[in-house]
Structure formats: structure tokens, C-alpha cells
Scaffold this active site. Sequence first.
Site, PDB file in Angstrom:
ATOM      1  N   PHE A  38     -31.891 -10.759   0.071  1.00 25.77           N
ATOM      2  CA  PHE A  38     -31.965  -9.495  -0.348  1.00 25.77           C
ATOM      3  C   PHE A  38     -33.267  -9.214  -1.003  1.00 25.77           C
ATOM      4  O   PHE A  38     -33.550  -8.874  -1.624  1.00 25.77           O
ATOM      5  CB  PHE A  38     -31.282  -8.990  -1.717  1.00 25.77           C
ATOM      6  CG  PHE A  38     -29.479  -9.589  -1.809  1.00 25.77           C
ATOM      7  CD1 PHE A  38     -29.317  -9.888  -0.586  1.00 25.77           C
ATOM      8  CD2 PHE A  38     -29.451  -7.549  -1.916  1.00 25.77           C
ATOM      9  CE1 PHE A  38     -27.493  -9.887   0.125  1.00 25.77           C
ATOM     10  CE2 PHE A  38     -27.638  -7.721  -0.829  1.00 25.77           C
ATOM     11  CZ  PHE A  38     -26.878  -8.317  -0.645  1.00 25.77           C
ATOM     12  N   LEU A  39     -34.726  -9.302  -0.301  1.00 32.20           N
ATOM     13  CA  LEU A  39     -36.285  -8.803  -0.232  1.00 32.20           C
ATOM     14  C   LEU A  39     -36.439  -8.089   0.974  1.00 32.20           C
ATOM     15  O   LEU A  39     -37.162  -8.698   1.393  1.00 32.20           O
ATOM     16  CB  LEU A  39     -36.930 -10.235  -1.083  1.00 32.20           C
ATOM     17  CG  LEU A  39     -36.743 -11.096  -2.364  1.00 32.20           C
ATOM     18  CD1 LEU A  39     -37.581 -12.065  -1.897  1.00 32.20           C
ATOM     19  CD2 LEU A  39     -36.709  -9.646  -3.164  1.00 32.20           C
TER      20      LEU A  39
ATOM     21  N   PHE B  88     -17.092 -10.354  -5.168  1.00 30.14           N
ATOM     22  CA  PHE B  88     -18.374 -10.792  -4.405  1.00 30.14           C
ATOM     23  C   PHE B  88     -18.718 -10.626  -2.627  1.00 30.14           C
ATOM     24  O   PHE B  88     -19.578 -11.187  -2.709  1.00 30.14           O
ATOM     25  CB  PHE B  88     -19.253 -12.152  -4.815  1.00 30.14           C
ATOM     26  CG  PHE B  88     -19.112 -11.690  -7.177  1.00 30.14           C
ATOM     27  CD1 PHE B  88     -19.907 -10.987  -7.385  1.00 30.14           C
ATOM     28  CD2 PHE B  88     -18.165 -12.807  -7.166  1.00 30.14           C
ATOM     29  CE1 PHE B  88     -19.463 -10.934  -9.333  1.00 30.14           C
ATOM     30  CE2 PHE B  88     -18.295 -12.849  -8.537  1.00 30.14           C
ATOM     31  CZ  PHE B  88     -18.062 -12.030 -10.015  1.00 30.14           C
TER      32      PHE B  88
ATOM     33  N   ASP C 287       1.097  -1.305   0.376  1.00 27.69           N
ATOM     34  CA  ASP C 287      -0.595  -0.096  -0.084  1.00 27.69           C
ATOM     35  C   ASP C 287       0.764   1.054  -0.203  1.00 27.69           C
ATOM     36  O   ASP C 287       1.630   1.585   0.557  1.00 27.69           O
ATOM     37  CB  ASP C 287      -1.158   0.416   1.451  1.00 27.69           C
ATOM     38  CG  ASP C 287      -2.151   1.258   0.950  1.00 27.69           C
ATOM     39  OD1 ASP C 287      -2.859   0.195   1.454  1.00 27.69           O
ATOM     40  OD2 ASP C 287      -2.783   2.334   0.909  1.00 27.69           O
TER      41      ASP C 287
ATOM     42  N   CYS D 250     -20.750   0.352  -3.330  1.00 35.87           N
ATOM     43  CA  CYS D 250     -20.889  -0.909  -4.313  1.00 35.87           C
ATOM     44  C   CYS D 250     -21.826  -0.331  -5.376  1.00 35.87           C
ATOM     45  O   CYS D 250     -21.883   0.020  -6.519  1.00 35.87           O
ATOM     46  CB  CYS D 250     -20.773  -1.592  -4.335  1.00 35.87           C
ATOM     47  SG  CYS D 250     -19.394  -2.073  -2.761  1.00 35.87           S
TER      48      CYS D 250
HETATM   49  C1  UGA Z   1     -22.297  -5.574  -1.904  1.00 31.91           C
HETATM   50  C2  UGA Z   1     -22.630  -7.132  -2.896  1.00 31.91           C
HETATM   51  O1  UGA Z   1     -23.298  -7.425  -1.821  1.00 31.91           O
HETATM   52  C3  UGA Z   1     -21.139  -7.763  -3.342  1.00 31.91           C
HETATM   53  O2  UGA Z   1     -21.816  -9.203  -3.490  1.00 31.91           O
HETATM   54  C4  UGA Z   1     -20.721  -6.830  -3.803  1.00 31.91           C
HETATM   55  O3  UGA Z   1     -18.673  -8.269  -3.462  1.00 31.91           O
HETATM   56  C5  UGA Z   1     -20.206  -6.198  -2.796  1.00 31.91           C
HETATM   57  O4  UGA Z   1     -20.668  -5.303  -2.903  1.00 31.91           O
HETATM   58  C6  UGA Z   1     -19.182  -5.165  -3.656  1.00 31.91           C
HETATM   59  O5  UGA Z   1     -19.295  -4.160  -5.189  1.00 31.91           O
HETATM   60  O6  UGA Z   1     -17.806  -4.671  -2.852  1.00 31.91           O
HETATM   61  P1  UGA Z   1     -21.907  -4.756   0.442  1.00 31.91           P
HETATM   62  O7  UGA Z   1     -21.671  -3.369  -0.100  1.00 31.91           O
HETATM   63  O8  UGA Z   1     -21.026  -4.974   0.882  1.00 31.91           O
HETATM   64  O9  UGA Z   1     -21.742  -5.972  -0.620  1.00 31.91           O
HETATM   65  O10 UGA Z   1     -23.236  -4.703   1.383  1.00 31.91           O
HETATM   66  P2  UGA Z   1     -24.680  -6.062   0.818  1.00 31.91           P
HETATM   67  O11 UGA Z   1     -24.939  -6.689   1.880  1.00 31.91           O
HETATM   68  O12 UGA Z   1     -24.722  -6.053  -0.224  1.00 31.91           O
HETATM   69  O13 UGA Z   1     -25.909  -4.591   1.316  1.00 31.91           O
HETATM   70  C7  UGA Z   1     -26.106  -3.543   0.448  1.00 31.91           C
HETATM   71  C8  UGA Z   1     -27.048  -2.816   1.235  1.00 31.91           C
HETATM   72  O14 UGA Z   1     -28.213  -2.750   0.248  1.00 31.91           O
HETATM   73  C9  UGA Z   1     -26.549  -2.119   2.367  1.00 31.91           C
HETATM   74  O15 UGA Z   1     -27.624  -1.000   2.792  1.00 31.91           O
HETATM   75  C10 UGA Z   1     -27.854  -2.909   2.877  1.00 31.91           C
HETATM   76  O16 UGA Z   1     -28.625  -2.564   4.117  1.00 31.91           O
HETATM   77  C11 UGA Z   1     -29.116  -3.748   1.713  1.00 31.91           C
HETATM   78  N1  UGA Z   1     -29.663  -4.010   2.202  1.00 31.91           N
HETATM   79  C12 UGA Z   1     -29.630  -5.407   1.700  1.00 31.91           C
HETATM   80  C13 UGA Z   1     -31.866  -3.873   1.438  1.00 31.91           C
HETATM   81  O17 UGA Z   1     -32.087  -2.872   2.417  1.00 31.91           O
HETATM   82  N2  UGA Z   1     -32.087  -5.283   1.934  1.00 31.91           N
HETATM   83  C14 UGA Z   1     -32.484  -6.954   1.715  1.00 31.91           C
HETATM   84  O18 UGA Z   1     -32.317  -7.144   1.806  1.00 31.91           O
HETATM   85  C15 UGA Z   1     -30.399  -6.452   1.710  1.00 31.91           C
END
Ligand code: UGA
Length: 454
Positions: A270-271, A155, A31, A281
Amino acid sequence: MMNVSIIGTGYVGLTTGAALAFLGHRVTCIDIDPKKVEQLKRGECPIYEPELENILKGCRDRLTFTTDYEPAISGSQVVFIAVGTPSQADGQPDLSYLKSAAQAVGRNLGPKFTVVVNKSTVPIGSGNWVESIVRDAMREAKKEASFSVVSNPEFLREGSALSDMLYPDRIVVGSEDPSATTVMQDLYLPLLKQSFDSPKNLPRPKGFVQSPFVATDLQSAELIKYAANAFLALKISFINEVAELAERVGANAGHIARGIGLDARIGERFLQAGIGWGGSCFAKDTSALISTAREYGLPMSITQAARDVNSRQRARVIEILLSELRILKGKKIGILGLAFKPFTDDLRDAPAFEISSRLKERGAKVVGYDPIANSRVRQEWADRGPIVADSVAEVFAESDAVVLVTEWPELVNSDWKALLPSMKNKLVVDGRSALDRPTLTGLGAKLIIMGYGA
Ligand code: UGA
């Protein structure tokens, strides 16, 4: 066992480094930030991610941290580039860190065949661009080396990054060179076969016996990453749109999510209806996808609609508070949870920021608390964010409403019996459908669950 270098010690780089060292590879994490490198050398983890510090400590003998590209790169069979690609004003990612990392790789390539892995989320076509940058830098340094660039999108989710890395649903490698794909297959063999013993606190999910390997071309691998994130984002926005209708017609969003999710073609994950998505992301990648498509004359209207629904979710919190409290000026609103989701201290595109800014614009006093992100909030948001409280009790005291923005278990399981009486007005807005209605209403609170109503 291979020698691996990883450029960039952010969430992706550090998790990848820790996991590969855990699997037995010798890993050097590079880094350009000397402060971060010193911290890592001392055994401290610069980000909060469950189990990461433990794994880094446990693999100390196979992990090196440095600011020097040489000799790490020249001695590596695989070099990962995992630097940030933040969004610019036009929606396209800023590739300047990627460019300087690729130049450093080119200048320092060793005599043996090296696979250069692009882990950063980049616009489609970047693999070829990285290749030409590495080649130019190599020639300028008067080197003759053979290398191949592959795309290996990530991912992992923050908050469960190591688990996602060790037990991946799939590993995608895009390349024009079959020998580079083979090197990647060898590198990931323990993951593909799940032949390693699980770390103590990261058990293998039940029935998880192997991970599929998707070998494809560079462009497809790059587009897979965007398409996956856009699809997840639109799944959440879809349920949020349906949930708002459900609220109006008196239907139950949770039952709907289960009722449609059990269809294997749809899937239950994710629902979860609520405030919507945040984080580094989904916003960045949906915006980049739309912007790339625009260059090809495509509107990407579904992805755009997912973004529109998501901004509306944040605005709805203000609408709910306005309709309940009538006037926000001078009112104290508590925000429970400031990070964009639980188990992380990441504040990028955290809904709490936008919600508290809008409330502050309307003259409300906003007080927030997060179990892990408080100190980061004080640093990064300074006086632009909510007033940061040292305890949950401070958030509730004399407040006119509290909003659960991030469903940290310790916030969900707050001592409601003790806290609610300290509020001026017992209004609770649950943005994550995480609170127990009978408990809260039994204690005299008015509970509004987004997607479910009062
Ligand atoms: C997301 C993807 O899930 C990963 O697969 C991907 O690698 C990553 O982006 C990336 O591109 O680096 P992340 O942003 O860490 O991961 O978080 P998630 O767990 O996906 O949650 C994203 C947002 O969606 C959060 O604010 C969470 O609260 C919200 N969410 C998630 C909902 O509102 N409802 C759901 O059912 C699931």
C-alpha cells in the site's frame, strides 16, 4: 460442520458463503432480490470476482439460495448479516438494510442458541443497536429464543476476495458473550488452523500456517475495521504526497516506497503512488469515521488530510493534461481501465468516473475501455461517463492523450507498437506507475508517470 445463513449476496456475503461452504459448512444465502437469487440458483455469479463462480459451483451441494428467511434462520447456529451500508449525504452510512435484516432475524429465530454476526461495516455502537432490534422483533413475533450479536469485520479486498477470506491475516470477533466467541472460533477453526486443502486455483501463500484470532469487545471490533481502512488509505495518500515532492526534487517514488517499506514497522504494501484510492470502502469508511468522531468533538485531521490528498490526485490528472495539451476542448482523451482497480467490475468511487467527468466539463471527448466493466459502465454511468469503446484500439485511435487509470495486465501489456502510431499525439499518462518507460519512449511516446514525472 454448522448450519449457517448469510443475509445479503453482495461481495462480502457471497464470498463468505462460498468460503464457509468450501470449508464444509451448510450455507443458505438469503437475498431480497429475486433476480439475483434466480441467477445464483442457475449457477451464475452476479458479480465478477476471480474463482468465485468455480467455488460456488464446486460447493453446490452445501449451498442454498433463497429469498425466504424462514426456515434458513431458524435452522442456523450462525446467521451473518452482510448487507450494504452505503454512504448518505452527511457521511454516515445508511443503516436501513441492516435494520430490516436484523428485524427479519428476530422474527425467524429458532429454538436453539443463535449467534448473529454483523459483517457489514457499521458505525461504532451498532452491535448493541442490532441486538435491540433483533430482540424487539423477536418479542413482537412472540418468540422466546436466545441469541448473541457479535461483530466480525471483513478485511477482504475485491479482486482477491476469496484468497483474503481463506488466508486471512487475522480474524477479529467482538462480543460481550464468551459462548458466542467460542461458536465463532469453532466456525472458523479450519481457517485458524489452516487445516483445509487449498482450492486448485487459490494456493495457500508460502509459509502461511495459521491465522491469529483477535477476540475483543463489540465497539473495538467495529473500530478496528474503520481504523484498518483509514490507515491503509492514509498510507496511500502519504506516499502520493511524498511522490509529488519526489517529482519536484527529482527523486524516485518507487525507490522511496521500497526504502521506507523495508522497515518492518512501515511495511512495503500500500505504498504504490498514483491516481490514489477508489472503491466502495476507503471513501465511505474514512467519511464515516470523521463523521462519528465529529459527534464526539474530535476533528480526525489525519484522516481528513488523507481524503484531501486523494481528491488532489484525481485533479492532478487534469492538471497534467492541461499543461501538456494546453486546451482540452475538442481533444480526444482515452481512458484505459474504468473499474476502481483491476480484477473487479466494481465502479463505486472509481477514479475513471471523476476524471472523465472533469474532462468532459472542459469540452474533451472522453473514450474509455475496461476488460470486464464495460457493460456495467454502460448501465450504471450511461451518458454521464466516458464513451465506452469495444476495443483498446478505439481508445487510441486519433487520440490526443491516453491515461492508464486501472492497471489491468491486458492494458499494461497492450500492443503499444501497433497502438501508439494511431494516436494524434503520443502522450501517455500512467496513473498507476505500471508502464515500462524505455519501451514506450523507445516507440516515440511522451510518458508521464504520476509520482515520477516525465
Ligand atoms: C479495502 C481493504 O484493502 C480491505 O482490507 C477491506 O476489507 C475493504 O476495503 C473493505 O472495507 O471492504 P478494496 O476496496 O477492495 O479493499 O481495495 P484495495 O485493494 O484496498 O484498493 C483500494 C484502492 O487503493 C484501489 O483503488 C487501489 O488502486 C488503491 N491503491 C492500493 C493504491 O492507490 N496504492 C496502493 O499501494 C494500494
